[in-house]
Design a protein around this motif. Structure first.
Motif, mmCIF file in Angstrom:
data_model
loop_
_atom_site.group_PDB
_atom_site.id
_atom_site.type_symbol
_atom_site.label_atom_id
_atom_site.label_comp_id
_atom_site.label_asym_id
_atom_site.label_seq_id
_atom_site.Cartn_x
_atom_site.Cartn_y
_atom_site.Cartn_z
ATOM 1 N N SER A 176 -9.858 -10.531 5.794
ATOM 2 C CA SER A 176 -9.495 -9.513 6.769
ATOM 3 C C SER A 176 -8.656 -10.155 7.864
ATOM 4 C CB SER A 176 -10.739 -8.848 7.367
ATOM 5 O OG SER A 176 -11.495 -9.793 8.101
ATOM 6 N N ASN A 194 2.784 -4.830 5.339
ATOM 7 C CA ASN A 194 2.154 -3.543 5.648
ATOM 8 C C ASN A 194 1.977 -3.352 7.134
ATOM 9 O OD1 ASN A 194 1.993 -3.096 2.942
ATOM 10 N ND2 ASN A 194 -0.224 -3.282 2.780
ATOM 11 N N ALA A 195 1.464 -4.400 7.802
ATOM 12 C CA ALA A 195 1.172 -4.281 9.226
ATOM 13 C C ALA A 195 2.425 -4.049 10.050
ATOM 14 C CB ALA A 195 0.440 -5.535 9.710
ATOM 15 N N THR A 249 -9.417 -4.493 13.031
ATOM 16 C CA THR A 249 -9.643 -5.297 11.828
ATOM 17 C C THR A 249 -9.235 -4.523 10.585
ATOM 18 O OG1 THR A 249 -11.479 -6.461 12.886
ATOM 19 C CG2 THR A 249 -11.369 -6.539 10.481
ATOM 20 N N LYS A 250 -8.408 -5.172 9.762
ATOM 21 C CA LYS A 250 -7.932 -4.564 8.527
ATOM 22 C C LYS A 250 -8.288 -5.471 7.348
ATOM 23 C CE LYS A 250 -5.335 -1.264 10.528
ATOM 24 N NZ LYS A 250 -5.439 0.189 10.267
ATOM 25 N N LYS A 262 -6.584 -8.986 11.955
ATOM 26 C CA LYS A 262 -6.514 -7.979 13.006
ATOM 27 C C LYS A 262 -5.071 -7.558 13.234
ATOM 28 C CE LYS A 262 -10.606 -9.626 15.521
ATOM 29 N NZ LYS A 262 -11.099 -10.219 16.797
ATOM 30 N N SER A 264 0.826 -1.187 0.000
ATOM 31 C CA SER A 264 0.000 0.000 0.000
ATOM 32 C C SER A 264 0.864 1.241 0.000
ATOM 33 C CB SER A 264 -0.897 0.005 1.244
ATOM 34 O OG SER A 264 -0.088 0.060 2.389
#
Length: 775
Positions: A225, A255-256, A232-233, A227, A84
């Motif tokens: 999805s 990303n996280a 929640t993503k 977490k 992203s």
């Protein structure tokens, strides 16, 4: 028996968990280093050096649309190649990239652009006074056989393969990295074991858990999805289980956890940066650094990818003040609580030499003058960068008393440094011109001078007539000072229409003004804006009015405000957008003059509204405001054409405008007060075209205000002349030079409209210029 039952139960439970958490999915291949595997494959994936390309001349597609230090052809369609928008590139190489990437875009952000730029290799931000110099430290394949934990540098994932490489060793995942529906999937266990993350399974929630420092990720099978720290993503694709391997999108993890990576499409591999080293950077907040003067302001930034506190820092080359000009490399690094140091971050700091003041200098054409003799000044001032301001003291075009006169010039450069120079001249007791004679001969156009204004009413009047043109004037000038939101004026019009709007904000808050055109017809209306002048917001009414008139003339000269718009049946549009482009603070004044043409009748609403409010939603609920002593209304035939064929200028003569006698005021009505009678005092908003066919030779034409303070402009033979160049006319004994005719008769044309915020009536004065004398 109990022991057997317990054993069976344990085996069943373990097998259920294994469906989600496969057995070791990344086994070391017999401790075999990469060098020993060369014979088994054509291309040996290695860790790329940060200063040299691994693949020559090809383009690597990077996250965030950048190119990497290595290069290759486009990633096959559907391959996920960038995270992203908040994912960062880790490229630090120095290479020239001229490859072309034509890979179509996938739903998860795959780059489809054509990249033929030059990549200098550094994506590091720079300060205002420095250029980033990334650390150059080669990362070569290691032959160390040990498996390092979290500090493992780079992890190389081979596309469509189980193979992974880390620290020069090959590993096998439980299942190949694969692409499904344009999303790259990776076995969770394969990446977490290589990254040294904590890995567990919550049997109650049926979630696979990844932990790194304070970060926690939770995944479920067959969901799109996950977490991240309880939030929640969405993921790029749905997770799934295949042959005991739990597969998730690679970007869900990167990303996280803010893990950077890049794609080598030629080598068909993804290079993941697993370094846990802290990251250091800094900028310089000073706009400019001057040697021996500037206290350098360093603004640091440091983070740990695993959330450890930064406990130490180290500088090389840092100076709070640099004594000599030049370029200085300054390096910064930090240490986290585990003892790891960041890579050094370097900026080249540019230090400029001290600025020197400007050199003020001027000369006059002579050292000695008669009284009333024209003095010619030549400014000789210089500066290394540029002079911002010049302030003259006692600079007169001529002096009318004998003696010595000192003239001073102060010049200021863009850095605020200044110098002053002075020159003394001598004025003799001999007279060349009287002050009145000199003014008539030499005062430039746009400048004012004083005279005996009490004599003007005795001058002959120009007995002119005029022809009107059908232009509808909508004058919104009352209440001039507005104390609440509301509708200031509303009117219907078709054809040629002129708006004159002049209001001050006294609502106690920030507001905006709008003109909204509404088409209540069954056909689309065409609305053409031909000219527009806007002044303000300003705290001075006359300044806003003067600016609006001058810019109105400019739009007539240049045509730069022309625009066409179409308004559908039942549609409302904001027009005259310059008016609503800026907010008005308490006490601000705006002025607008504009010409429009519509082919259908339109309703125009002039409103003032809180700057945060929507004009269309608010319009139905706004009430019409009551007028004050000023004027609003609708007036027809708002153009007046004056043509005069008799000789003018041989003797003192005046042409009056806005006197309500020779030039009668327009009569109109107030549409918001049921058509009540209105008189346009001063004829503000009326456009005068004055054509004098026979102006006598050697005629001086000046502008003289009679009603009070006046500041505006006028067009003379197509040129805009300010009234005056600075300030305004304060008394009837001041006038502004507009034009001087030559040594024969000529035609002179004027275009004039009264400036809002000023006072009428006004005169155009015509008189003979005194003859010039020999010096």
């Amino acid at each position: 028996m109990k022991f057997k039952r317990l054993l069976v139960t344990t085996v069943i439970a373990a097998s259920q968990v294994a469906l989600v958490i496969p057995a070791n999915a990344a086994e070391l291949v017999q401790n075999q280093p990469i060098a020993a595997a060369v014979s088994e494959q054509t291309t040996v994936p290695t860790s790329p050096s940060v200063s040299q390309n691994v693949n020559d001349g090809k383009n690597l597609v990077q996250p965030s649309g950048q190119t990497s230090g290595t290069s290759g052809t486009a990633v096959p369609q559907g391959t996920e190649i960038k995270p992203s928008d908040n994912q960062q590139s880790t490229n630090s190489g120095a290479n020239t990239n001229s490859g072309t990437n034509t890979n179509p875009t996938t739903t998860d952000g795959t780059n489809t652009g054509t990249n033929s730029g030059t990549d200098t290799g550094s994506s590091t931000d720079t300060g205002n006074n420095g250029s980033a110099v990334p650390a150059t430290q080669p990362a070569t394949p290691s032959t160390d056989q040990s498996v390092e934990g979290s500090d493992s540098g780079q992890l190389i994932l081979m596309m469509n393969s189980k193979k992974m490489y880390q620290n020069g060793k090959e590993y096998l995942a439980g299942y190949p990295m694969e692409v499904k529906n344009g999303v790259s999937y990776i076995s969770i266990r394969a990446i977490v074991e290589r990254a040294g993350f904590k890995f567990s399974y919550d049997s109650k929630t049926k979630e696979t858990i990844i932990k790194r420092a304070a970060d926690e990720l939770r995944f479920k099978v067959n969901t799109n999805s996950y977490k991240v720290n309880g939030v929640t993503k969405a993921m790029k694709g749905k997770s799934y289980n295949v042959k005991g391997n739990f597969m998730v999108p690679l970007t869900a993890i990167t990303n996280a956890l803010s893990i950077t990576y890049k794609v080598d499409s030629v080598g068909k591999r993804v290079i993941v940066n697993l370094s846990t080293l802290p990251v250091a950077s800094f900028t310089i907040s000073n706009k400019e650094i001057i040697a021996g003067e500037t206290q350098v302001q360093y603004v640091t930034s440091s983070t740990s990818p695993i959330g450890l506190p930064i406990v130490n820092e180290e500088w090389t080359g840092r100076q709070d003040m640099f004594d000599t000009p030049g370029t200085y490399p300054v390096t910064y690094r930090v240490q986290d609580s585990s003892g790891q140091w960041s890579e050094p971050y370097t900026l080249n700091v540019t230090v400029n030499k001290p600025h020197t003041p400007p050199v003020a200098d001027f000369k006059t054409d002579k050292d000695t003058y008669k009284m009333g003799e024209l003095i010619t000044y030549t400014d000789l001032s210089t500066d290394e960068v540029g002079i911002k301001d010049r302030v003259w003291e006692n600079k007169q075009l001529a002096f009318f008393t004998p003696g010595t006169m000192t003239i001073r010039l102060n010049v200021v450069n863009v850095f605020g440094l200044s110098t002053t120079v002075e020159k003394t001249i001598t004025i003799t007791n001999e007279t060349l011109y009287t002050q009145d004679e000199f003014n008539k001969i030499f005062v430039p156009a746009g400048e004012k001078y004083t005279f005996d204004g009490s004599q003007v009413p005795t001058w002959d009047k120009v007995r002119y007539s005029f022809v009107s043109e059908p232009v509808t004037l909508i004058r919104s000038n009352s209440p001039e000072t507005v104390y609440s939101e509301g509708v200031l004026y509303r009117e219907n019009a078709i054809g040629n229409t002129r708006f004159m709007i002049h209001h001050a904000n006294s609502t106690g808050k920030s507001v905006k003004m709008y003109v909204i055109a509404t088409n209540d017809n069954s056909e689309t209306a065409r609305l053409t804006q031909s000219s527009l002048g806007f002044g303000g917001p300003s705290t001075y009414a006359a300044a806003a009015g003067k600016a609006s008139v001058s810019r109105y003339y400019e739009s007539l000269q240049l045509g730069n405000k022309y625009k066409d718009m179409w308004i559908a049946p039942g549609e409302s549009k904001i027009i005259l957008n310059d008016l609503s482009a800026s907010s008005m603070k308490q006490g601000d004044v705006i002025s607008l003059l504009a010409d429009l043409y519509s082919d259908h009748t339109l309703q125009y609403s002039v409103i003032m509204l809180g700057s945060e409010k929507d004009p269309f939603n608010s319009l139905p609920y706004l009430t019409a405001l009551e007028p004050d002593i000023h004027n609003r209304g609708t007036y027809m035939e708002a153009n007046r054409n004056i043509e005069f064929n008799d000789l003018i200028g041989e003797k003192p003569t005046r042409l009056l405008i806005g006197d309500n006698s020779i030039d009668p005021y327009l009569i109109g009505s107030d549409a918001l007060k049921n058509g009540e009678y209105r008189l346009n005092a001063g004829n503000f908003g009326v456009l005068y075209r004055i054509k004098l066919y026979r102006v006598a030779p050697n005629t001086l034409i000046t502008f003289n205000g009679r009603g009070g303070y006046y500041a505006g402009s006028i067009m003379v033979n197509g040129d805009i002349v300010q009234i005056p160049n600075s300030g305004g006319l304060n008394t009837p004994s001041e006038n502004v030079v507009l034009f001087r005719s030559g040594d024969r008769e000529q035609t002179v044309e004027f275009l004039f409209t009264a400036a809002p915020g000023s006072n009428l009536s006004v005169n155009l004065l015509f008189q003979q210029i005194p003859p010039k004398k020999n010096q």
